[in-house]
Every structure is written in structure tokens, then in C-alpha cells.
Design an enzyme around this catalytic site. Structure first.
Site, short mmCIF file in Angstrom:
data_model
loop_
_atom_site.label_atom_id
_atom_site.label_comp_id
_atom_site.label_asym_id
_atom_site.label_seq_id
_atom_site.Cartn_x
_atom_site.Cartn_y
_atom_site.Cartn_z
N ASP A 107 1.00 -1.25 0.06
CA ASP A 107 0.12 0.04 -0.03
C ASP A 107 0.83 1.33 0.02
O ASP A 107 0.55 2.32 -0.79
CB ASP A 107 -1.01 -0.13 1.18
CG ASP A 107 -2.23 -0.98 1.06
OD1 ASP A 107 -2.47 -1.12 -0.11
OD2 ASP A 107 -2.62 -1.43 2.21
N SER A 130 -4.64 15.49 19.72
CA SER A 130 -6.07 15.23 20.45
C SER A 130 -5.79 15.84 21.98
O SER A 130 -4.64 15.69 22.33
CB SER A 130 -6.54 13.89 20.67
OG SER A 130 -7.61 13.97 21.57
N TYR A 174 -5.23 5.03 23.29
CA TYR A 174 -5.40 6.09 22.25
C TYR A 174 -4.61 7.47 22.69
O TYR A 174 -3.97 8.26 21.83
CB TYR A 174 -6.70 6.36 22.24
CG TYR A 174 -6.95 7.71 21.50
CD1 TYR A 174 -7.16 7.79 20.09
CD2 TYR A 174 -7.60 8.69 22.06
CE1 TYR A 174 -7.43 8.78 19.24
CE2 TYR A 174 -7.98 9.93 21.36
CZ TYR A 174 -7.87 10.01 20.03
OH TYR A 174 -8.19 11.26 19.24
N LYS A 227 -1.73 9.64 20.81
CA LYS A 227 -1.52 11.09 20.48
C LYS A 227 -0.69 11.88 21.06
O LYS A 227 -0.30 12.86 20.59
CB LYS A 227 -3.10 11.78 20.84
CG LYS A 227 -4.10 10.97 19.93
CD LYS A 227 -4.01 11.33 18.62
CE LYS A 227 -5.32 10.83 17.77
NZ LYS A 227 -5.13 11.39 16.34
#
Length: 330
Positions: A117, A190, A203, A207
């Protein structure tokens, strides 16, 4: 009653107190000026109309809005996201509304982290005059969850998407900008990376990594004419936040992106954090207040405790909803 301290000591302490208060007032005025008065760097500084913007996580929410607004400003758009049908629909929307705009699309699942990819993305952008990179792709927990109960796949996917995917895309695009001696790299961070967030620990950590990495990258690339800006936010009405209703504290993606693009080079509420901006006005004021007024700053136990209580409540409601849905499906 006379002071027990010598007069010179009393005067020195008073001067120190006045200096401290004055610095806070000055800092607050800087925040207000940055959020409400001072314009950002024009996007044309980083590349003219007809140059390209690469946007990851482009098919929904904030990423889609970046594509819409940058296309209206005359930039060609490379759209990278997971679902080809959404990418195709957005590409048609962009070219239909902006006759001169060109698009390229690549459907890839960042969680799979396939070398093929990234090789395809490298081929897709080869030879393009890339002015802007928006690192928007991101993944959070399905619901708040204690770290010890976090499923291994979810944990790995969050790190792979938020951290590894962002690094690999930037390594493909940044050398092009360095060679051109201009460019803008925006990375969506965030508040979870500024203020530790229990029940979103993985998470939050991902961040926080992006914040530190983005600041370091900004210092590295500045001499090459490439501007890096980490974009901080609290809640935005999006699929990730699972919030639909907007408010002063929860802007729409359209309003948030407009603020972000209008405040390039301005710190907003992120005073003192290099190469970082909190562009939405209520988020900026909130960040300033917590950082400057809460006991212990961003690591204060009050802030940490409130974050923990809030996400425990969200988890409880989500589990109850899942239980109700399960019963309906029986």
C-alpha cells in the site's frame, strides 16, 4: 499588625507576585489575540493553486472537510482512506464543484500496514508538486475501556493507524517538500495526548506520541522551509467522537477545519508548545485554563480524576446500550 518579615523581603515577594500575575495576564491576552484577532499564514505560502494536498482518513468527518475546503481554494487533492466507494464519491463531489481541481485516490487500510500500500502511495504521488499533507487518519477505542481489558487487536490497531501510518506517510511526502523548499504538514492530535485520559490509555498515548514527534519534526524541517503544525482539539462532531449535535464546545468538522486552516502558524490555546495550534476558540480557552489554572497543570489530579469519571460514565452507558441491543436481537 506588623509583618514578621523584613521590609525588603516583603517588597521582593510582592514584586514576584506581581510579576507572576502580570505574566499570566499577558499570556491570556496572547491567547485571545491568537484565537480572535491575528490571521494565520496564507496557504499560498506553501504552494500555489494547482499544487497538491495529500489527505489521509479523507472520506469522512474532518478529513473530508479538509478535502472540500482545500479543493475550494484551488488545490488538487490526493485522497487516502479505507473505503474505495467513499473515496470515489468524494472525488466526484470535489471535481463537480471545482472544475479545475484534479483528484487521485488510494484505498488502503492503515491497520494492515501493508508495504504494498505504501509503495502504491509512493508511486501515486511521484512527480507531484505537493504543498500540503494532512495527517488525519486515526483510530480510537470502540468504547472507553480499562487498559488491562483492552483487546490486543484494538490496542495494536490504534498504534498502527495513529502512529505507524502517520510516520510512514510523512516519510514519503516530507522529502518532496524538503526538495521543493516549501510545504505544510498538519497532523491531527487530541486533548487526549495533552491531558492523560484513563480508559482511553492507548489512544491517549498514541496522540501524546504524535505531539512530541510533531514538535521535533517541526524543528527539523523549519530550516528547509517546511512548516509543521500539530492540530490540537477537544471534541468535534464526527464518527470517531460519536457526537452528532454541535455546540460552542463541539464544533462541526466544517467550522473546525475552517478555523484550523485560518490559524496556520498561530498557537491559539497551545501557548508555549512549539509547532502546535489549538485553533477552535472554546478548545483554546479551555486548554489555557486547565494548563494555567488547574492545580498541577495538565497532570493535576483534578483534571485526571474528571477525565476518569467522565469516561467511566461513558463506558457504563455504552455497555448498557449494548446489552439492550443484544436483547432486542434475540
Amino acid at each position: 499588625m506588623d509583618s514578621i518579615l523584613p521590609k525588603p523581603v516583603t517588597q521582593a515577594l510582592a514584586a514576584i507576585g506581581l510579576l507572576y500575575i502580570s505574566s499570566k495576564v499577558f499570556n491570556y491576552l496572547r491567547v485571545l489575540a491568537s484565537l480572535f484577532l491575528l490571521p494565520g499564514i496564507p496557504l499560498s505560502t506553501f504552494g500555489p493553486k494547482g499544487s497538491w494536498a495529500v489527505i489521509t482518513g479523507a472520506s469522512d468527518g474532518i478529513g473530508k472537510e479538509f478535502a472540500l475546503q482545500l479543493a475550494r481554494k484551488g488545490y488538487n487533492i490526493v485522497l487516502v482512506s479505507r473505503t474505495q466507494s467513499k473515496l470515489a464519491a468524494l472525488a466526484d463531489e470535489l471535481t463537480g464543484a471545482n472544475a479545475s481541481v484534479k483528484t487521485k485516490t488510494l484505498a488502503m487500510d492503515f491497520a494492515e500496514n501493508k508495504d504494498s500500500d505504501f509503495e502504491e502511495l509512493k508511486s501515486l504521488i511521484s512527480g507531484l508538486d505537493i504543498a500540503i499533507l494532512v495527517n488525519n487518519v486515526g483510530l480510537s477505542h470502540s468504547i472507553p475501556v480499562p487498559f488491562v481489558q483492552t483487546e490486543e487487536k484494538e490496542m495494536k490497531d490504534i498504534i498502527t493507524v495513529n502512529v505507524v501510518g502517520t510516520l510512514r506517510v510523512t516519510q514519503l511526502v516530507a522529502p518532496i517538500m524538503v526538495k521543493q523548499k516549501r510545504g505544510l504538514i498538519l497532523t491531527m492530535a487530541s486533548f487526549g495526548g495533552v491531558f492523560p485520559t484513563p480508559l482511553l490509555a492507548t489512544y491517549s498515548g498514541s496522540k501524546a506520541f504524535l505531539q512530541q514527534w510533531g514538535t521535533a519534526l517541526g524543528a527539523e524541517l523549519a530550516p528547509s522551509g517546511v512548516h509543521v503544525q500539530v492540530i490540537q482539539s477537544h471534541l468535534v462532531a464526527s464518527a470517531m467522537s460519536k457526537i452528532r449535535r454541535t455546540s460552542a464546545m463541539v464544533p462541526s468538522p466544517k467550522a473546525f477545519v475552517r478555523a484550523a486552516l485560518g490559524k496556520i502558524g498561530r498557537s491559539g490555546g497551545s501557548q508555549g508548545i512549539a509547532y502546535t495550534s489549538t485553533p477552535w476558540w472554546s478548545h483554546g480557552l479551555m486548554q489555557w485554563a486547565i494548563t494555567n489554572l488547574a492545580p498541577g497543570g495538565s497532570m493535576g489530579t483534578i483534571v485526571l480524576g474528571q477525565n476518569k469519571s467522565m469516561h467511566e460514565s461513558i463506558r457504563k452507558r455504552a455497555l448498557k446500550k449494548a446489552e439492550r441491543d443484544a436483547k432486542k436481537g434475540q
